[in-house]
Design a protein around this motif. Sequence first.
Motif, PDB file in Angstrom:
ATOM      1  N   THR A 165       0.902  -1.312   0.063  1.00 35.66           N
ATOM      2  CA  THR A 165       0.021  -0.066   0.040  1.00 35.66           C
ATOM      3  C   THR A 165       0.848   1.269  -0.021  1.00 35.66           C
ATOM      4  OG1 THR A 165      -0.245  -0.161   2.405  1.00 35.66           O
ATOM      5  CG2 THR A 165      -1.831  -1.006   1.223  1.00 35.66           C
ATOM      6  N   GLY A 166       2.223   1.139   0.713  1.00 37.54           N
ATOM      7  CA  GLY A 166       2.943   2.374   0.804  1.00 37.54           C
ATOM      8  C   GLY A 166       3.390   3.006  -0.759  1.00 37.54           C
ATOM      9  N   ARG A 167       4.005   4.079  -0.831  1.00 36.99           N
ATOM     10  CA  ARG A 167       4.428   4.777  -2.060  1.00 36.99           C
ATOM     11  C   ARG A 167       5.832   5.299  -1.629  1.00 36.99           C
ATOM     12  NH1 ARG A 167       0.501   2.637  -2.991  1.00 36.99           N
ATOM     13  NH2 ARG A 167      -1.307   2.984  -4.698  1.00 36.99           N
ATOM     14  N   ALA A 168       6.514   5.432  -2.694  1.00 39.67           N
ATOM     15  CA  ALA A 168       7.880   6.205  -2.599  1.00 39.67           C
ATOM     16  C   ALA A 168       8.002   6.890  -4.089  1.00 39.67           C
ATOM     17  CB  ALA A 168       8.933   5.245  -2.268  1.00 39.67           C
ATOM     18  N   LEU A 169       9.031   7.708  -3.976  1.00 38.70           N
ATOM     19  CA  LEU A 169       9.359   8.506  -5.171  1.00 38.70           C
ATOM     20  C   LEU A 169      10.830   8.069  -5.906  1.00 38.70           C
ATOM     21  CD1 LEU A 169       8.459  12.026  -4.320  1.00 38.70           C
ATOM     22  CD2 LEU A 169       7.225  10.617  -5.640  1.00 38.70           C
ATOM     23  N   VAL A 170      10.823   7.654  -6.874  1.00 37.17           N
ATOM     24  CA  VAL A 170      12.143   7.338  -7.838  1.00 37.17           C
ATOM     25  C   VAL A 170      11.931   8.312  -9.031  1.00 37.17           C
ATOM     26  CG1 VAL A 170      13.541   5.592  -8.822  1.00 37.17           C
ATOM     27  CG2 VAL A 170      12.147   4.945  -6.827  1.00 37.17           C
ATOM     28  N   ARG A 171      13.246   8.996  -9.518  1.00 38.58           N
ATOM     29  CA  ARG A 171      12.971   9.574 -10.666  1.00 38.58           C
ATOM     30  C   ARG A 171      11.846  10.450 -10.782  1.00 38.58           C
ATOM     31  NH1 ARG A 171      17.600   7.901 -15.012  1.00 38.58           N
ATOM     32  NH2 ARG A 171      19.135   6.975 -13.147  1.00 38.58           N
ATOM     33  N   GLU A 172      11.411  11.003  -9.918  1.00 41.14           N
ATOM     34  CA  GLU A 172      10.170  12.070  -9.990  1.00 41.14           C
ATOM     35  C   GLU A 172       8.776  11.146 -10.502  1.00 41.14           C
ATOM     36  OE1 GLU A 172      10.792  15.824 -11.798  1.00 41.14           O
ATOM     37  OE2 GLU A 172      12.978  15.500 -11.372  1.00 41.14           O
ATOM     38  N   VAL A 173       9.018  10.065  -9.923  1.00 41.54           N
ATOM     39  CA  VAL A 173       7.657   9.013 -10.372  1.00 41.54           C
ATOM     40  C   VAL A 173       7.162   8.407  -9.110  1.00 41.54           C
ATOM     41  CG1 VAL A 173       6.717   7.116 -11.689  1.00 41.54           C
ATOM     42  CG2 VAL A 173       8.442   8.852 -12.517  1.00 41.54           C
ATOM     43  N   ARG A 174       6.013   8.586  -8.672  1.00 41.02           N
ATOM     44  CA  ARG A 174       5.490   7.768  -7.610  1.00 41.02           C
ATOM     45  C   ARG A 174       5.076   6.496  -7.891  1.00 41.02           C
ATOM     46  NH1 ARG A 174       1.672  11.172  -6.557  1.00 41.02           N
ATOM     47  NH2 ARG A 174       2.459  12.247  -4.958  1.00 41.02           N
ATOM     48  N   VAL A 175       5.927   5.614  -6.926  1.00 39.19           N
ATOM     49  CA  VAL A 175       5.957   4.046  -7.352  1.00 39.19           C
ATOM     50  C   VAL A 175       5.384   3.404  -6.346  1.00 39.19           C
ATOM     51  CG1 VAL A 175       7.733   4.101  -9.047  1.00 39.19           C
ATOM     52  CG2 VAL A 175       8.287   3.835  -6.712  1.00 39.19           C
ATOM     53  N   PRO A 176       4.671   2.196  -6.256  1.00 42.28           N
ATOM     54  CA  PRO A 176       4.196   1.266  -5.539  1.00 42.28           C
ATOM     55  C   PRO A 176       5.279   0.523  -4.403  1.00 42.28           C
ATOM     56  CG  PRO A 176       3.496   0.415  -7.269  1.00 42.28           C
ATOM     57  CD  PRO A 176       4.235   1.633  -7.715  1.00 42.28           C
ATOM     58  N   VAL A 177       4.924   0.150  -3.197  1.00 44.52           N
ATOM     59  CA  VAL A 177       5.550  -0.828  -2.484  1.00 44.52           C
ATOM     60  C   VAL A 177       4.871  -1.984  -2.750  1.00 44.52           C
ATOM     61  CG1 VAL A 177       6.064  -1.592  -0.179  1.00 44.52           C
ATOM     62  CG2 VAL A 177       6.286   0.906  -0.581  1.00 44.52           C
ATOM     63  N   ILE A 178       5.530  -2.966  -3.011  1.00 43.92           N
ATOM     64  CA  ILE A 178       4.762  -4.496  -3.581  1.00 43.92           C
ATOM     65  C   ILE A 178       5.533  -5.323  -2.439  1.00 43.92           C
ATOM     66  CG2 ILE A 178       4.422  -3.781  -5.914  1.00 43.92           C
ATOM     67  CD1 ILE A 178       6.689  -5.282  -6.704  1.00 43.92           C
ATOM     68  N   GLY A 179       4.528  -6.380  -2.134  1.00 46.23           N
ATOM     69  CA  GLY A 179       5.042  -7.412  -1.108  1.00 46.23           C
ATOM     70  C   GLY A 179       5.156  -6.979   0.067  1.00 46.23           C
ATOM     71  N   THR A 180       5.635  -7.820   0.972  1.00 50.48           N
ATOM     72  CA  THR A 180       5.622  -7.512   2.302  1.00 50.48           C
ATOM     73  C   THR A 180       6.744  -6.601   2.850  1.00 50.48           C
ATOM     74  OG1 THR A 180       4.484  -9.642   2.781  1.00 50.48           O
ATOM     75  CG2 THR A 180       5.586  -8.392   4.835  1.00 50.48           C
ATOM     76  N   VAL A 181       6.642  -5.668   3.567  1.00 54.43           N
ATOM     77  CA  VAL A 181       7.635  -4.866   3.972  1.00 54.43           C
ATOM     78  C   VAL A 181       8.624  -5.676   5.077  1.00 54.43           C
ATOM     79  CG1 VAL A 181       8.481  -2.859   5.530  1.00 54.43           C
ATOM     80  CG2 VAL A 181       6.762  -2.671   3.598  1.00 54.43           C
ATOM     81  N   ASN A 182      10.014  -5.881   4.677  1.00 53.60           N
ATOM     82  CA  ASN A 182      10.718  -6.769   5.566  1.00 53.60           C
ATOM     83  C   ASN A 182      11.163  -5.804   6.607  1.00 53.60           C
ATOM     84  OD1 ASN A 182      12.281  -8.398   2.694  1.00 53.60           O
ATOM     85  ND2 ASN A 182      10.134  -8.510   3.535  1.00 53.60           N
ATOM     86  N   MET A 183      11.946  -6.619   7.614  1.00 51.85           N
ATOM     87  CA  MET A 183      12.933  -5.959   8.545  1.00 51.85           C
ATOM     88  C   MET A 183      13.701  -4.786   8.161  1.00 51.85           C
ATOM     89  SD  MET A 183      15.267  -7.316  11.919  1.00 51.85           S
ATOM     90  CE  MET A 183      13.895  -8.035  12.423  1.00 51.85           C
ATOM     91  N   ASN A 184      14.172  -5.078   7.259  1.00 49.12           N
ATOM     92  CA  ASN A 184      15.450  -4.162   6.407  1.00 49.12           C
ATOM     93  C   ASN A 184      15.458  -3.840   4.986  1.00 49.12           C
ATOM     94  OD1 ASN A 184      17.114  -6.360   8.505  1.00 49.12           O
ATOM     95  ND2 ASN A 184      17.377  -4.111   9.103  1.00 49.12           N
ATOM     96  N   MET A 185      14.254  -4.291   4.515  1.00 50.66           N
ATOM     97  CA  MET A 185      14.172  -3.912   3.048  1.00 50.66           C
ATOM     98  C   MET A 185      12.635  -3.726   2.589  1.00 50.66           C
ATOM     99  SD  MET A 185      16.730  -6.573   0.944  1.00 50.66           S
ATOM    100  CE  MET A 185      16.272  -7.830   1.965  1.00 50.66           C
ATOM    101  N   MET A 186      12.420  -3.229   1.434  1.00 51.78           N
ATOM    102  CA  MET A 186      11.235  -3.078   0.845  1.00 51.78           C
ATOM    103  C   MET A 186      11.334  -3.053  -0.885  1.00 51.78           C
ATOM    104  SD  MET A 186      10.220   1.028   0.733  1.00 51.78           S
ATOM    105  CE  MET A 186      10.617   1.253   2.633  1.00 51.78           C
ATOM    106  N   LEU A 187      10.322  -3.615  -1.475  1.00 56.15           N
ATOM    107  CA  LEU A 187      10.356  -3.703  -2.847  1.00 56.15           C
ATOM    108  C   LEU A 187       9.427  -2.558  -3.476  1.00 56.15           C
ATOM    109  CD1 LEU A 187      10.373  -7.428  -2.975  1.00 56.15           C
ATOM    110  CD2 LEU A 187      12.256  -6.157  -2.820  1.00 56.15           C
TER     111      LEU A 187
END
Length: 385
Positions: free
Chosen positions: A307-329
């Motif tokens: 459900t989360g979002r982040a910005l990469v190269r001025e594009v809003r992209v979705p978080v996919i899969g389960t957020v891990n202890m030390n990583m997200m995808l």
Amino acid sequence: MMENTSYIELSRKAVQNNFDYLREIIGDRVTISHVVKGNAYGHGINTYVPLAVELGAKHFSTFDAHEAHQVYNAVNGDATLMVMGMIDNEELEWAIEHQIEFFIFDIDRLKKAISAARKMKTQARVHIELETGMNRTGFEKDQMAEVIKIIKANAEVLFIKGICTHYAGAESYANFFRVKDQFQRFKKGVKRLEKNDIQAEALHAACSAAAVRFPKSRLDMVRIGIMQYGFWPSTETYIEKVKPTQILGEDPLQRVISWKSRVMNIKHVKQGEYVGYGTSYLATSDIKVATVPVGYGHGFSRSLSNTGRALVREVRVPVIGTVNMNMMLLDVSQVDNTEKGDEVVLIGNQGEMSISVSSFSDYSDQLNYELLTRLPHDIPRYIVE
């Protein structure tokens, strides 16, 4: 030198803007106490407090003595400090010695403060907290006779810096009548103390929400937390205060914090493959996935999985899969030329795009306050213009 997997930037310009806006609303007569509990709401006491002093802050409030010690070191004693919550009896001597002010809301602390002040042959700078309906901390009405008796008998070692209370949810219309009733109870409590010749240097009750919504509650001092960092206490507060006077979408507050990381790895995943732990995300087409070295162990909640979002190269992209202890995808399929090392914005701006802290509460059940204060202390914080 080893680098952290993410870092936080604090905007000097935004802090100045927010200070100016708050002063415009509150006026020059009322003291502003800058609340920096919860590691300055995640902004970092050691970084934020010196910047706030540089931009004119003179009074700080913390929850406990540990935070007060951090603030004291950060300002070299060049500000007034007030502890609103926890301070062990053995910490009272340190507070009194360094002229740290503190709330008194029970008989035990009152007596221990008096003993410590007598031992040190000086005055304890105290704020008498009254219970008015929050039912958390504060002297009850039926305790006041004893409180008055003790204070009067030990007046030479007690400097009554303040009489105070705390409102139970001034940010919500649902609490309007409860807060109004609290204000009336507080005024009655103050009158009772004054009739017994117990005068305070300052009366205070208002947090950010009360300070902007109920002008009469400002009294001599207001305790401003979330608004100094550029966030409104609630959507209701924002709508009531801003919408009638501002252009639609224009916010007079500016977010101070940005949280950034970088792409650690790029992987191509084929249609029909699952991504990350378990089976929470299935690729319905061929996708490009970026790994970011930030997870729930760094304060990015697991509830933001898929459900989360982040910005990469001025594009809003979705978080996919389960957020891990030390990583997200992240699914970066729509981002051209994504590379390892690209900046990832978790909170803040990138070009014309932005990710706000408040957007996290749209994607999860977290409040602004909760996400901010969960940001680990060891994430590096830097001041930018």
